[in-house]
Every structure is written in structure tokens, then in C-alpha cells.
Design a protein around this motif. Structure first.
Motif, PDB file in Angstrom:
ATOM      1  N   GLY A 168      21.982 -15.898 -32.295  1.00  0.00           N
ATOM      2  CA  GLY A 168      20.871 -16.807 -32.477  1.00  0.00           C
ATOM      3  C   GLY A 168      19.722 -16.264 -33.289  1.00  0.00           C
ATOM      4  O   GLY A 168      18.574 -16.681 -33.114  1.00  0.00           O
ATOM      5  N   ARG A 169      20.005 -15.339 -34.188  1.00  0.00           N
ATOM      6  CA  ARG A 169      18.954 -14.713 -34.987  1.00  0.00           C
ATOM      7  C   ARG A 169      19.227 -14.928 -36.472  1.00  0.00           C
ATOM      8  O   ARG A 169      20.336 -15.288 -36.890  1.00  0.00           O
ATOM      9  N   ARG A 170      18.191 -14.662 -37.266  1.00  0.00           N
ATOM     10  CA  ARG A 170      18.335 -14.629 -38.720  1.00  0.00           C
ATOM     11  C   ARG A 170      17.895 -13.255 -39.189  1.00  0.00           C
ATOM     12  O   ARG A 170      16.884 -12.712 -38.723  1.00  0.00           O
ATOM     13  N   TYR A 171      18.653 -12.700 -40.117  1.00  0.00           N
ATOM     14  CA  TYR A 171      18.410 -11.349 -40.589  1.00  0.00           C
ATOM     15  C   TYR A 171      18.285 -11.337 -42.107  1.00  0.00           C
ATOM     16  O   TYR A 171      18.943 -12.129 -42.806  1.00  0.00           O
ATOM     17  N   LEU A 172      17.466 -10.408 -42.588  1.00  0.00           N
ATOM     18  CA  LEU A 172      17.405 -10.093 -44.015  1.00  0.00           C
ATOM     19  C   LEU A 172      18.156  -8.790 -44.230  1.00  0.00           C
ATOM     20  O   LEU A 172      17.840  -7.761 -43.599  1.00  0.00           O
ATOM     21  N   ILE A 173      19.164  -8.821 -45.092  1.00  0.00           N
ATOM     22  CA  ILE A 173      20.053  -7.669 -45.274  1.00  0.00           C
ATOM     23  C   ILE A 173      20.083  -7.284 -46.752  1.00  0.00           C
ATOM     24  O   ILE A 173      20.167  -8.141 -47.634  1.00  0.00           O
ATOM     25  N   SER A 174      20.012  -5.984 -46.990  1.00  0.00           N
ATOM     26  CA  SER A 174      20.133  -5.445 -48.346  1.00  0.00           C
ATOM     27  C   SER A 174      20.938  -4.155 -48.276  1.00  0.00           C
ATOM     28  O   SER A 174      21.172  -3.594 -47.192  1.00  0.00           O
ATOM     29  N   VAL A 175      21.354  -3.664 -49.433  1.00  0.00           N
ATOM     30  CA  VAL A 175      22.217  -2.482 -49.517  1.00  0.00           C
ATOM     31  C   VAL A 175      21.644  -1.530 -50.558  1.00  0.00           C
ATOM     32  O   VAL A 175      21.105  -1.964 -51.591  1.00  0.00           O
ATOM     33  N   ARG A 176      21.753  -0.242 -50.291  1.00  0.00           N
ATOM     34  CA  ARG A 176      21.409   0.809 -51.253  1.00  0.00           C
ATOM     35  C   ARG A 176      22.628   1.697 -51.479  1.00  0.00           C
ATOM     36  O   ARG A 176      23.377   1.988 -50.536  1.00  0.00           O
ATOM     37  N   VAL A 187      18.075  -9.220 -51.588  1.00  0.00           N
ATOM     38  CA  VAL A 187      18.140  -9.462 -50.149  1.00  0.00           C
ATOM     39  C   VAL A 187      18.837 -10.801 -49.886  1.00  0.00           C
ATOM     40  O   VAL A 187      18.580 -11.797 -50.571  1.00  0.00           O
ATOM     41  N   ILE A 188      19.755 -10.808 -48.917  1.00  0.00           N
ATOM     42  CA  ILE A 188      20.397 -12.049 -48.499  1.00  0.00           C
ATOM     43  C   ILE A 188      20.002 -12.347 -47.052  1.00  0.00           C
ATOM     44  O   ILE A 188      19.636 -11.439 -46.298  1.00  0.00           O
ATOM     45  N   THR A 189      20.056 -13.603 -46.698  1.00  0.00           N
ATOM     46  CA  THR A 189      19.745 -14.027 -45.331  1.00  0.00           C
ATOM     47  C   THR A 189      21.044 -14.309 -44.593  1.00  0.00           C
ATOM     48  O   THR A 189      21.910 -15.034 -45.082  1.00  0.00           O
ATOM     49  N   VAL A 190      21.198 -13.705 -43.429  1.00  0.00           N
ATOM     50  CA  VAL A 190      22.386 -13.879 -42.598  1.00  0.00           C
ATOM     51  C   VAL A 190      21.955 -14.482 -41.268  1.00  0.00           C
ATOM     52  O   VAL A 190      20.999 -14.009 -40.634  1.00  0.00           O
ATOM     53  N   SER A 191      22.672 -15.532 -40.854  1.00  0.00           N
ATOM     54  CA  SER A 191      22.368 -16.208 -39.598  1.00  0.00           C
ATOM     55  C   SER A 191      23.471 -15.947 -38.590  1.00  0.00           C
ATOM     56  O   SER A 191      24.664 -15.955 -38.934  1.00  0.00           O
ATOM     57  N   THR A 192      23.089 -15.707 -37.339  1.00  0.00           N
ATOM     58  CA  THR A 192      24.065 -15.553 -36.246  1.00  0.00           C
ATOM     59  C   THR A 192      23.992 -16.742 -35.300  1.00  0.00           C
ATOM     60  O   THR A 192      24.361 -16.635 -34.127  1.00  0.00           O
ATOM     61  N   ILE A 193      23.479 -17.863 -35.800  1.00  0.00           N
ATOM     62  CA  ILE A 193      23.450 -19.076 -34.976  1.00  0.00           C
ATOM     63  C   ILE A 193      24.864 -19.591 -34.739  1.00  0.00           C
ATOM     64  O   ILE A 193      25.198 -20.101 -33.671  1.00  0.00           O
TER      65      ILE A 193
END
Length: 621
Positions: free
Chosen positions: A407-415, A428-434
């Protein structure tokens, strides 16, 4: 100024000053000070770091006792904030002074070491000069001894010759006297003639009365050229020896720069260094005459930051040292690497569920990288970033399965990371766990299918392609016009919905990744599906697994179908979303391997997948 007073002893001075200003005798005669009252400091050239209390004191915390009104109380609060701010500034200054004192101490030790080395060098020169002079003295003394011996031998031989001549003359004189005194005339006449002959012969002999050797010794000026050279070398600086370039340190680079360090393991005096560098190109042949251009930087320190470089590129570096005498040999070459370019996240290949997310990306670098770091932060309900970033480090491949909270939303990036350090972060991409989120896998689609640009809709057109024009491979469906969905490989509850047309024949369900590509969905043991068939009299629905379906009749045609997959229970359920109606459930599925959503069209039409939807309450009852 003793450096110990400035570095090692500065904390003791602070403690002594604090004790002095907080002693009982002093507090009895002045108002109470707040524990956060600040002190100012001063540094003199001949004194340690000292702290002196500022004039004034913090007012009492109770304004009523001092006869103060509310305005005075607010002023006290402002004063305390100013005091705290000033104290923080002073603490920062103290830290800066401590760092400066440590730097001075390092310089002091370096000067001492350099002086000790120079003193040893001077003493070595002194001993070498004395040894050379002693050798010259011994050589000169031996020469004089030989000359003295030869002169004495010559004088001795001349002395012997003079003695022999004197003995001969004495003998002749004595013989002549005897003949003169003889009374016998006959004997006189007989002996006088030989005596006169001997005297005449002796008289004819010439006696050398000059010295056979000179009394003066031959003393040529001594050859002290070597000593002079050695004395001059005390003030002459030799050419430096070859520097030693250090291996690259972690986090010593950026995308376009490198920090390079080197050392001199000798007592050479150096005026400046020249750092040479050039890129290492893999496609450049060893015997090729087209070598990369060599750049050069001139610095006075034993470190340098090289700029305007290529990202994630290898560079070959070497360094020389120069002084007034000459240039040193070049150091051995070292390889350094700049930081990689940011990776590029492949959003079409990312998937998620309420418990995790699978993130995939491309390296975007020609040269391999050491590892990757995935950074994620939660988003608040208002869409803002939480500010707390978590990192998953040392990811070896271009994908990462991340455990998340439902039930969360996350901002994810990679290095991307190599020896030089981490790259800038990717977009940055937005990932939802809803809910569950996935795209259709185009590489599994039948050649007659078209996938929309967003990856959620499949089309089956009117135009029939000849078999010769169809391109099949091992992953594409050949008999069934179908495609798989890229469901995340996590054993939890998944839910998605499918929007269909009333006049489209379709099959929707799940299948193993290795499901038979030349078979229809539901006709084998590796797939489960809901099938819609158009007949002249009605809409027929089947729920197929291994070619068998229960006898069910659905009165209202579902246009939006919900699919609920439960790994733990081993069930697969279908629902009419518009009516919140349960259609069918496959029990005891025993999903030993991970399954993928599958979609098939048996006639022309379209089918759209809706995901990232929170599962309704009735889906997993």
C-alpha cells in the motif's frame, strides 16, 4: 608555538577554562549562567587555544521572579536562540581550528623528517670528503717515501765512491813516502817508476764532486678535483628519481574527472611534476600507429585532479618529476577509471506486487561496471518524497528484486559503481505496491498480435499473415494467438483485471513459463484459463485446465474480468468486476513453479489489461 599546545593539549585547556569559570567560588558572586552559555576563543602566536567567558549572563528562566513581563520573556527566548546559534558557529570554528592544528602538526613532523634526512646527507658528504682526503694523503705520503728512499740510495752510493777515492789516494801517498825514505838507491829506482805511473793514472781519473740527486723533493700540486666535485655536490641538487604512481583509490573519480596521487621514495628535491594521461581504447590495435592523444598536466603537489574526461573510461597515467638539474625517468603506468554513466531503467520490464518490486535497467556503459546501487524512498500521501533514502548496494546484475511494504508508493533510482565511485542516479521511476503491476511480454506474442505502446493492450487484426511471413522463435506462441504478462516472481496474492469486448472470443488465465507454445491455453497441464466462445444462440464460457472444464452457465456477459491468483492457497479465481460476481475458482493448482498471466484472442478484436489495482475484499475470501 608548541604544536602540542595547539593540538594535543587544546582539549585540556578548554576543560581547565571551563572548570575555572564554573568553580563554586565564582558562582557565589554572580548570577546563575545557563549551561548553554557560549564562550569565545582566541589563538595567539605564542599561546594555546584559550576560551574566555563572554560578558553578561543568561536571564533567569522565570520572568515573574525577576519582575519581567511577557515581552521580556520572548526576548529571552530570542536571546537563547541567538546564543545557541552563536555557540554552534563557535563549535564549527573550534573544529576548523582543530583540523588546522592537526595540519600544522603534520607539517611540523614533515619539516623535522626533511631536516633529519638533509642532516644525514650532509654528514654522509662530510665523511666522503674526509675519506677522499685521507686517501689522497696516503697516496702522497707513499710517493714522498719512495722519492726519499731513492735520494738516500743515490747519496749513499756517491759517498761510497768518495770513500774509495780517498782510500786510493791515501795509499798512494803512503807508498810515495816509503819510497822517498828508502836508503837503498837500487830499490828506490826500482819502485819509483811504478809508483809514478800509478799516481799519473790516479790523477787522470776524474772524481764527480757534484751531488748525484737534488736535495729538493718533487711536490706537484695535489689533485683535489674529486674533492672539489664532492664539495660542490653538497649544493648541487641531483636529478629526481622516478616517482611511484599510486593505485586508484575508491571514490576518487567522477564521470569526467580523476584524482591521481603519487609518491617519491627518495630525498629528491622536486620543482614540479608532469602528469601524462591518455584513454585506453579497446579497439586500438597493439601495433597501430593511430594511438590516442597524450595529454599533460603540470603541478607542484603529489596529487592532481584531471578533468574533461569520458565517463566509465579507462585511462593510462604516468608521471615525471623535474628540478633544476633535470627530469626523472617516468613512473610505471597505472590504469584509472572514471565513474560510469547513469543506468537507464527499463520501465516496460519493471513489475511489482504488494510485497516487492522487480527493477530492471540497462548499464548504458561500454565498459563493465563493478556493481549497482538501488536507492528508494517512500512517497507521502501528499505525493512528496519522505527524505529518507534506503540503498541496496553491491547488486551484481542489471536487475534487483526489492522487498517493499504494501500500500505504498516509492521513488526508485539506480546508480552504477566502479572503482572510481558511484555514478549519478538514473531517472527516477515511481513504483506502487497498492496492487500487482506488469506489462505484456512482446517477445512471447504470436506474430499476428500487436502490442500497444504502453504495453497493456493487445490487438488481433483482420489481416491474415501467411505462415511464411511469420517469424517464430522458442518463446513465441505458434498455434495459439497469445501473449504472456511479465508477472513478478513473488509467491503472494496477485490481482489484475482484463477489459474485453462482447464480440471477442478470448482466453485469459495463467500459464507456466515453459507452457507448450504449439498448444491452446487450457488444453494442457501447464495452463489454466477462462474461455469465451461465441455460438449462434448464446455466449459460452469455459474454465479450462488440461482440456477439461466444468459445466457452468453465466447469464450476464462480463466485460471486465478480475483475476485473483493466490500462491499460498493454490487457487486461481475469476470475477465479474461490474457485478462483483464470483465466476469460478481453480482449487489445488499446486503452482510448483512461478506462473505468468496469459491472454489469447481466438478472433479479431482487442483486450486490455488493468493492473496496479487494489484487490477488492471479495477476491480472496
Amino acid at each position: 608555538m608548541d604544536l602540542y599546545e595547539l593540538s594535543g593539549g587544546r582539549l585540556g585547556v578548554i576543560a581547565e577554562e571551563a572548570e575555572h569559570h564554573e568553580s563554586p567560588s565564582s558562582t557565589m558572586n554572580r548570577p546563575t549562567r545557563d549551561v548553554s552559555s557560549f564562550q569565545r576563543f582566541s589563538v595567539g602566536t605564542n599561546e594555546s587555544l584559550e576560551f574566555q567567558p563572554c560578558e553578561g549572563s543568561t536571564p533567569s528562566t522565570t520572568g515573574a521572579d525577576d519582575g519581567l513581563d511577557d515581552d521580556d520573556v520572548f526576548k529571552e527566548g530570542d536571546t537563547e536562540r541567538e546564543i545557541d546559534k552563536t555557540r554552534n558557529l563557535l563549535q564549527g570554528k573550534v573544529a576548523e581550528m582543530e583540523n588546522f592544528a592537526g595540519h600544522l602538526e603534520e607539517i611540523f613532523l614533515t619539516v623535522e623528517e626533511n631536516f633529519g634526512r638533509q642532516e644525514q646527507n650532509l654528514e654522509q658528504h662530510y665523511n666522503d670528503v674526509l675519506q677522499t682526503l685521507s686517501q689522497r694523503y696516503d697516496e702522497r705520503a707513499a710517493t714522498l717515501e719512495e722519492e726519499k728512499k731513492s735520494k738516500l740510495e743515490a747519496l749513499y752510493n756517491q759517498l761510497l765512491s768518495c770513500g774509495q777515492a780517498l782510500d786510493a789516494s791515501k795509499e798512494l801517498i803512503e807508498t810515495a813516502q816509503e819510497i822517498y825514505r828508502s836508503q837503498d838507491k837500487r830499490l828506490f829506482l826500482k819502485a819509483v817508476t811504478p809508483a809514478i805511473q800509478r799516481i799519473e793514472e790516479f790523477a787522470k781519473e776524474e772524481t764527480d764532486l757534484t751531488l748525484s740527486t737534488s736535495l729538493e723533493f718533487n711536490t706537484p700540486p695535489p689533485d683535489l678535483s674529486e674533492v672539489k666535485t664532492m664539495m660542490d655536490s653538497i649544493n648541487v641538487v641531483p636529478a629526481p628519481s622516478a616517482p611511484v604512481i599510486n593505485p586508484q583509490m575508491p571514490n576518487s573519480a567522477s564521470q569526467t574527472s580523476l584524482r591521481v596521487c603519487w609518491s617519491l621514495f627518495s630525498d629528491d628535491t622536486v620543482e614540479y611534476y608532469e602528469l601524462y594521461y591518455r584513454p585506453v581504447l579497446e579497439d586500438t590495435l597493439a601495433d597501430s600507429t593511430c594511438t590516442p592523444y597524450v595529454s599533460k598536466v603540470k603541478v607542484k603537489e603529489t596529487h592532481c585532479t584531471v578533468t574533461d574526461l569520458l565517463p566509465n573510461a579507462q585511462y593510462e597515467l604516468w608521471v615525471t618529476a623535474t628540478n633544476t638539474t633535470g627530469i626523472s625517468p617516468a613512473s610505471e603506468k597505472a590504469l584509472y577509471m572514471t565513474v560510469p554513466s547513469p543506468p537507464m531503467i527499463k520501465q516496460r520490464e519493471c513489475s511489482s506486487c504488494p510485497e516487492a518490486a522487480m527493477i530492471r535497467w540497462e548499464s548504458g556503459n561500454a565498459n563493465p561496471v563493478d556493481s549497482y546501487t538501488v536507492e528508494l524512498s517512500k512517497m507521502g500521501t501528499d505525493g512528496t518524497e519522505s527524505g529518507v533514502t534506503e540503498s541496496i548496494v553491491a547488486v551484481p546484475a542489471c536487475q534487483c528484486l526489492i522487498q517493499l511494504q504494501p500500500g505504498r508508493r516509492y521513488l526508485i533510482s539506480v546508480r552504477a559503481v566502479n572503482i572510481g565511485g558511484p555514478s549519478d542516479r538514473s531517472d527516477v521511476i515511481t513504483v506502487s505496491t497498492i496492487g500487482t503491476f506488469f506489462h505484456l511480454l512482446e517477445d512471447t506474442a504470436h506474430p499476428c498480435l500487436s502490442i500497444s505502446e504502453d504495453g497493456f493492450t493487445m490487438f488481433y487484426g483482420d489481416e491474415e499473415l501467411p505462415i511464411s511471413a511469420m517469424a517464430f522463435d522458442d518463446s513465441t506462441f505458434t498455434r495459439c494467438v497469445a501473449v504472456l504478462g511479465d508477472l513478478i516472481a513473488v509467491r503472494c496474492r496477485h490481482y489484475w483485471e482484463v477489459e474485453v469486448d462482447d464480440g471477442t472470443e478470448f482466453r485469459i488465465g495463467v500459464a507456466f513459463e515453459d507452457a507448450e507454445r504449439n498448444s491452446y491455453l487450457g488444453a494442457n497441464s501447464s495452463s489454466w484459463c477462462m474461455r469465451h466462445i461465441l455460438t449462434p444462440t448464446r455466449h459460452k464460457y469455459e474454465f479450462l485446465h488440461n482440456g477439461w472444464s466444468p459445466d457452468l452457465r453465466i447469464t450476464v456477459n462480463p466485460l471486465r474480468i478480475g483475476v485473483a491468483l493466490d500462491y499460498e492457497r493454490g487457487t486461481l479465481s475469476f470475477f465479474n468486476v461490474d457485478l462483483e460476481q464470483h465466476l469460478h475458482t481453480f482449487f489445488h493448482c499446486h503452482f510448483q513453479n512461478y506462473v505468468y498471466p496469459c491472454f489469447s484472442l481466438d478472433n479479431t478484436g482487442a483486450l486490455t489489461v488493468h493492473n496496479s489495482i487494489e484487490a477488492p475484499e471479495y477476491a480472496f475470501i
